[in-house]
Design a protein around this motif. Structure first.
Motif, short mmCIF file in Angstrom:
data_model
loop_
_atom_site.label_atom_id
_atom_site.label_comp_id
_atom_site.label_asym_id
_atom_site.label_seq_id
_atom_site.Cartn_x
_atom_site.Cartn_y
_atom_site.Cartn_z
N SER A 44 -8.52 0.79 2.03
CA SER A 44 -7.16 0.27 1.99
C SER A 44 -6.50 0.57 3.32
O SER A 44 -6.69 1.65 3.90
N SER B 63 -0.04 -4.07 2.51
CA SER B 63 -1.22 -3.34 2.03
C SER B 63 -2.36 -4.31 1.87
O SER B 63 -2.24 -5.34 1.21
N TYR C 235 -6.43 -4.50 0.73
CA TYR C 235 -7.45 -3.80 -0.05
C TYR C 235 -8.74 -4.59 0.00
O TYR C 235 -8.75 -5.80 -0.29
N THR D 58 -11.53 -9.06 -0.32
CA THR D 58 -10.44 -8.52 0.51
C THR D 58 -9.18 -9.24 0.12
O THR D 58 -9.13 -10.48 0.12
N ALA D 59 -8.14 -8.48 -0.18
CA ALA D 59 -6.90 -9.10 -0.66
C ALA D 59 -5.71 -8.37 -0.10
O ALA D 59 -5.75 -7.16 0.18
N LEU D 60 -4.60 -9.16 0.09
CA LEU D 60 -3.32 -8.63 0.50
C LEU D 60 -2.54 -8.28 -0.76
O LEU D 60 -2.42 -9.09 -1.67
N GLU D 61 -1.95 -7.06 -0.82
CA GLU D 61 -1.25 -6.59 -2.01
C GLU D 61 0.22 -6.35 -1.67
O GLU D 61 0.66 -5.20 -1.48
N GLU E 209 2.87 -6.54 -3.47
CA GLU E 209 3.69 -5.93 -4.51
C GLU E 209 3.17 -4.56 -4.94
O GLU E 209 3.67 -3.98 -5.90
N PHE E 210 2.17 -4.05 -4.29
CA PHE E 210 1.55 -2.77 -4.70
C PHE E 210 2.42 -1.60 -4.23
O PHE E 210 2.73 -1.48 -3.04
N TYR F 156 2.49 1.69 -3.17
CA TYR F 156 1.54 2.69 -2.68
C TYR F 156 2.20 3.89 -2.01
O TYR F 156 1.54 4.85 -1.66
N ASP G 255 -6.75 4.02 -9.16
CA ASP G 255 -5.57 3.16 -9.07
C ASP G 255 -5.48 2.19 -10.23
O ASP G 255 -4.49 1.49 -10.39
#
Length: 644
Positions: free
Chosen positions: A105, A120, A122, A132-135, A137-138, A140, A163
């Motif tokens: 991450s 973020s 991940y 591979t993803a953009l988060e 709303e995470f 962290y 998580d």
């Protein structure tokens, strides 16, 4: 008891004695060997456990080092290309190129990139593909993997987390992370790189490594004692070594947990699940975790337990063998004793001419046989001598029986004769002494009426009376000494009975007064350290006799003008000291003065009995008479009598 029984009893006693000495030594030697073997086996097992634990810890360290290397090798690329478009590509690359990495991450601070309040990315393995993803709303910011490196400002390992689950962590999806703060534009931290690995994979890797024993296992504890790796999966990430253990019933496990969470190396014994175990532990480098190898003592000492069984069998066989050998040796060695006993029995029955044969054997039995032979010959010789001596003793006893009554009668006659002589002498001496005193008093009264033309006659008469009195006193002393020395010692207890209670100072003054009245000496000085109420319980007759005799001797062998009597005391004795100023005694003659009938000067008057009788009387009263050789101005004699 028959002779055969005696011989068998002797053999049994010797056998028991030898076994009593040999068996404990044999068992002691085996015990020392057994204990040493146990120590060696235990030491070897511990060394083996340390080796396996070190190897496993190195495996874990290598695994974690691969994670650290993967993270550090991509940090510079992220910091050089810190843009929203480059970060997903670099995260995907990091996971793709490192097979031990489960996911990674990259998260940034708020508003680092325009248009993103939080950013973020991940990237994770999903089977054979990488997602591979953009988060956006995470949440962290409160995650430990993000918060800890932001606070410390340096790379660090994060304890297992998930998580995907809130609350209790499932060991199947638990991950561990190595986190590095990102500084793309200087010293300011703008984000965090978190490289994750699967704890399940690490657990399977550790549990699949070589175990020294079938029942041994590894366990990994976190910084606060939580179970990170353990064969019992129900404990993982749920309990710590402290919460899962009763501190009262298992203080050893609590102590083990404290040792491991303190990051120490070592080993110790602990009862785990009712089994006595040996635990070897060591910290995992730079993580705060501690790896331990747990082995059951039954497995560790399996070879030792087998050795115990073999030792018991060996002891049993060895004792039987020792008993058999001892019995054979005893029977062989006492056989000459049996033969010797046959001959000595004949000698004991009176057959002294039953010859004991000599032997050339040099052992103890041979020496004993030759000694008995010499003893037999000596007995025969001594018997002949004893018969001859018995005849002589009988003849001597007969002669003694004949002359003993004569000797007793002669001794009795001598004593009676001396007592009669004393009685015959003492009365005339007393009369002469009295007449001398009368004449002395008479002429002293006449001195005042004599005219000036008769001084010579007055002086001659005075000298005559003094000489008569001196010789009367001297003859009285010698007669008293002869009587005193003639008394036998049969009635010493009654003669020297200490029944008189006297004042020490009064006794000294009385003796001085009598000595001066007899004209033996004048102006005898007296000094005392004793109070007048100091008393002794003794025999006043013999004490007075001794003091007066010492005063007389001082006057006789000095000028009779410098005589002193003084009293002192110690803790246990009262001392009467008589000293004079005069020639004293010649050197090396002090030992002779207390020997009866011995005089230092053979031409001097006296019998040589005065001081010996004084010494005898005082010793019979429990005291001592000594000559003080340190006094050099004359003669000093000390009487010491015990206090009450």
């Amino acid at each position: 008891m028959s002779e055969l029984v005696v011989r068998r009893t002797l053999a049994k006693r010797l056998t028991r004695t030898i076994l009593t000495l040999a068996v404990p030594l044999f068992i002691l030697a085996l015990g020392v060997f057994y204990q040493h073997a146990r120590t060696l086996l235990h030491k070897e097992a511990i060394e083996r456990e340390h080796t396996i634990l070190s190897t496993t810890e190195q495996l874990v360290e290598n695994y974690l080092t691969a994670i650290e290397t993967a993270a550090h090798s991509n940090v510079w690329m992220l910091e050089e290309n810190f843009t929203p478009d480059s970060i997903p590509t670099l995260a995907h690359r990091l996971v793709r190129l490192n097979g031990s990495v489960l996911s990674c991450s990259v998260a940034t601070e708020s508003d680092v990139f325009p248009g993103y309040s939080r950013f973020s990315v991940y990237s994770v393995h999903d089977g054979d593909t990488i997602i591979t993803a953009l988060e956006p709303e995470f949440e962290y910011f409160q995650k430990n993997w993000y918060k800890k490196p932001m606070q410390t400002g340096r790379p660090c390992w994060i304890n297992p987390f998930s998580d995907f689950n809130e609350g209790v962590i499932n060991h199947h999806d638990a991950v561990g992370s190595y986190c590095i703060p990102l500084r793309p534009h200087g010293n300011r931290i703008e984000g965090v790189l978190s490289v994750d690995f699967s704890f399940q994979v690490l657990r399977q890797t550790i549990l699949a490594t070589h175990h020294p024993y079938p029942s041994s296992y590894f366990m990994l504890l976190g910084p606060v004692g939580g179970y990170l790796i353990h064969p019992e999966s129900s404990l993982l990430f749920k309990k710590t070594i402290f919460t899962a253990t009763d501190s009262v019933e298992h203080p050893d496990i609590i102590a083990l947990g404290r040792e491991m969470t303190s990051g120490k190396y070592g080993s110790m014994h602990a009862d785990i699940d009712g089994v006595h175990c040996h635990v070897t532990y060591m910290p995992v480098y730079n993580t705060g975790w501690s790896l331990a190898l747990v082995c059951h003592d039954d497995d560790v000492l399996a070879d030792y337990n087998h050795l115990t069984i073999l030792m018991i069998v060996f002891v049993f066989i060895g004792m039987l063998f020792i008993a058999w050998i001892t019995q054979r040796v005893v029977q062989r060695n006492i056989q000459p004793l049996n033969e010797l006993m046959d001959v000595t029995k004949k000698v004991a029955d009176g057959q002294f001419h039953a010859e004991i044969p000599p032997t050339d054997h040099k052992d103890v039995i041979g020496k004993l046989q030759n000694a008995f032979r010499n003893m037999q010959q000596a007995i025969v010789t001594k018997l002949s001598e004893m018969k001859f001596t018995e005849i002589e003793i009988n003849e001597g006893n007969a002669e003694l029986e004949r002359v003993l009554p004569l000797a007793r009668e002669a001794s009795m006659r001598k004593q009676v004769f001396l007592q009669k002589v004393w009685n015959q002498i003492s009365m005339p001496l007393n009369i002469i002494g009295g007449l001398t005193q009368v004449l002395q008093d008479h002429f002293a009264a006449r001195d005042k009426s004599l005219s000036a033309k008769e001084p010579l006659q007055s002086e001659e008469m005075t000298n005559i009376t003094k000489t008569m009195k001196h010789h009367a006193v001297h003859l009285h002393r010698m007669a008293l000494m002869l009587y005193d020395s003639s008394e036998t010692s049969a009635d010493d207890d009654s003669r020297y009975k200490r029944k008189d209670r006297i004042s020490c100072n009064e006794m000294a003054r009385h003796c001085i007064s009598i000595t001066e009245k007899q004209g033996i000496a004048s102006n005898i000085s007296f000094d005392t350290e004793l109070p007048d109420d100091c008393y002794l319980t003794t025999n006043s007759h013999y004490l007075e006799y001794t003091i007066r005799e010492l005063l007389y001797n001082s006057a006789k062998f000095s000028d009779a003008q410098h005589i002193s009597l003084w009293l002192t005391q110690t803790d246990t004795h009262v001392c009467f000291v008589v000293e004079d100023i005069g020639p004293g005694l010649p050197e090396k003659s002090e030992e002779m003065i207390f020997v009866p009938f011995t005089k230092v000067n053979d031409l001097s008057e006296g019998l040589g009995l005065g001081l010996p009788l004084c010494k005898s009387h005082i010793e019979k009263l429990g005291g001592y008479v000594t000559y003080d050789a340190t006094y050099k101005e004359g003669c000093r004699i000390v009487i010491e009598l015990p206090k009450e």
